[in-house]
Motif scaffolding. Structure first.
Motif, short mmCIF file in Angstrom:
data_model
loop_
_atom_site.label_atom_id
_atom_site.label_comp_id
_atom_site.label_asym_id
_atom_site.label_seq_id
_atom_site.Cartn_x
_atom_site.Cartn_y
_atom_site.Cartn_z
N VAL A 172 14.66 61.49 58.78
CA VAL A 172 14.84 60.22 58.96
C VAL A 172 15.69 59.54 57.70
N LEU A 173 15.16 59.76 56.66
CA LEU A 173 15.96 59.14 55.47
C LEU A 173 17.42 59.47 55.38
N ILE A 174 17.83 60.99 55.77
CA ILE A 174 19.08 61.31 55.27
C ILE A 174 20.04 60.81 56.56
N GLY A 175 19.56 60.38 57.98
CA GLY A 175 20.26 59.57 58.94
C GLY A 175 20.59 58.01 58.45
N ALA A 176 19.38 57.70 57.66
CA ALA A 176 19.62 56.40 56.97
C ALA A 176 21.04 56.33 56.04
N VAL A 177 21.02 57.38 55.28
CA VAL A 177 22.22 57.62 54.52
C VAL A 177 23.39 57.61 55.22
N ALA A 178 23.34 58.33 56.27
CA ALA A 178 24.58 58.68 56.95
C ALA A 178 25.10 57.25 57.70
N SER A 179 24.10 56.36 57.89
CA SER A 179 24.55 55.04 58.44
C SER A 179 25.72 54.12 57.56
N VAL A 198 22.63 56.04 63.77
CA VAL A 198 23.72 54.98 64.62
C VAL A 198 23.14 53.67 64.61
N PRO A 199 21.89 52.99 64.94
CA PRO A 199 21.55 51.74 65.17
C PRO A 199 21.76 51.26 63.67
N LEU A 200 21.32 51.85 62.62
CA LEU A 200 21.53 51.35 61.10
C LEU A 200 23.11 51.38 60.64
N ALA A 201 23.91 52.01 61.28
CA ALA A 201 25.33 51.88 61.07
C ALA A 201 25.63 50.19 61.24
N TYR A 202 25.13 49.81 62.46
CA TYR A 202 25.59 48.30 62.37
C TYR A 202 25.03 47.19 61.51
N ALA A 203 23.60 47.55 61.16
CA ALA A 203 22.88 46.91 60.10
C ALA A 203 23.43 47.15 58.78
N THR A 204 23.91 48.19 58.50
CA THR A 204 24.58 48.43 56.99
C THR A 204 25.92 47.75 57.14
N LEU A 205 26.69 47.87 58.10
CA LEU A 205 27.88 47.36 58.13
C LEU A 205 27.86 45.68 57.97
#
Length: 158
Positions: A10-17, A110-117
């Motif tokens: 899960v955490l590495i997914g957040a990093v990828a975002s 994927v969803p966190l990509a929008y938040a980090t953007l």
């Protein structure tokens, strides 16, 4: 197995975002240090993969500061996140649970990509593209390295 065993995925997914290539570069780095990831993936041992992942990780950090850098939520940016998060999430999942780890990582990225953007755009308005990017780089690279280091802690390659 507990949910905590899947936390690195899960955490590495957040990093990828935020940085699509950082998960793969971090995995390549630990494999070059002869550390074994919990999940087994053949391509993690291929020398071309390791070199390419490191090169692309550094290239992304440099390219992100360019005015022409596309948003991370364009199709190719999301595709890179899906692929990187999936591979890294599988590698960091417990053996036998690689598919679940991949799914959790992608489902986080994927969803966190929008938040980090959105967070990056706010930072750009306040302190500019380069400074906000450098701060994001420091946070995300540190999070990626820490996540991978914790997942492979004590595991030696053969």
């Amino acid at each position: 197995m507990t949910i905590l065993n899947l936390l690195p995925s899960v955490l590495i997914g957040a990093v990828a975002s935020a940085r699509s290539m950082t998960p793969m570069a971090a995995i390549a780095g630990v494999r070059l240090a002869h550390r074994e990831t919990p999940g087994r993936l053949f391509l993690l041992d291929h020398p071309l993969f390791k070199a390419g992942a490191l090169f692309m990780g550094v290239g992304e950090l440099v390219g992100d500061k360019m005015k022409s850098a596309p948003d991370r939520t364009v199709f190719l940016g999301l595709l890179a996140r899906v692929m990187s998060a999936g591979i890294a999430g599988a590698a960091l999942a417990p053996r036998g649970h690689e598919r679940l780890g991949a799914g959790l990582a992608v489902g986080t990225a994927v969803p966190l990509a929008y938040a980090t953007l959105n967070g990056r755009k706010a930072g750009m308005r306040r302190i500019g593209q380069t400074r906000s990017g450098l701060i994001e780089d420091a946070l995300i690279v540190t999070a990626g390295l820490a996540t991978v280091a914790l997942a492979v802690r004590g595991r030696r390659g053969e």
